[in-house]
Design a protein around this motif. Structure first.
Motif: not given
Length: 191
Positions: A31-35
């Protein structure tokens, strides 16, 4: 005419949401990479709950569903009937509504986690979605307007047909032959 802009935009958004879903399922920092791809810098040490499967799985599935909807809109744009835009418009509308809903849920979830800078990034993405939807709608409406004759053309055609009918009627009266469709001595009650 095929809708080039609509096809391109639908394919673009399908790829964007599919890539976000693929990045989101990364086990290390999904999720951090997607954000981060969206433009928000998230540090893993601060947000421990973002790697949890309860957060990652629904978000990845929602992003993938939006990607499939845009892929469906792409196929509809390629193979639909240009004179009947209702089927394609409904698919495009659902895809954009779902994309806006997923981005809104990302804002709500990010606000609950305390992620800074997420609102502006999602607002830019929502503005891009809105601009894409308006462009697709304008292209469809202009293609429909080009395919269907306008009211001016219809009234001009009716005027030409009325002049031709009056001319034919005048010629038949001058020549002494009565037209079989215009017999004045026939009444509807006599039939």
């Amino acid at each position: 005419m095929r809708h080039v802009l609509s096809s391109f935009l639908a394919l673009h958004w399908a790829v964007v949401f599919a890539l976000l879903a693929f990045i989101c399922i990364d086990g290390n920092r999904g999720v951090a990479a997607a954000l981060g791809v969206l433009g928000v810098a998230v540090q893993n040490t601060r947000f421990v709950g973002l790697e949890n499967a309860v957060v990652v799985a629904p978000l990845a599935v929602a992003l993938l569903v939006v990607a499939v909807l845009f892929c469906w809109a792409f196929v509809e744009a390629l193979f639909s009937d240009p004179t009947d835009p209702d089927a394609t418009d409904s698919v495009v509308r659902v895809a954009f509504i779902c994309a806006s809903g997923v981005l809104s849920l990302i804002v709500v979830g990010g606000a609950a986690q305390g992620i800074n800078g997420l609102f502006m990034v999602v607002a830019v993405q929502l503005a891009a979605l809105l601009a894409s939807y308006v462009a697709m709608l304008a292209e469809r409406r202009s293609a429909l307007a080009a395919a269907v004759p306008g009211t001016g053309e219809i009234s001009a055609a009716a005027h030409v047909m009325a002049k031709a009918a009056a001319h034919n009627s005048a010629l038949s009266r001058i020549s002494g032959r009565l037209d079989t469709n215009l017999r004045p001595d026939t009444n509807l009650r006599d039939r």
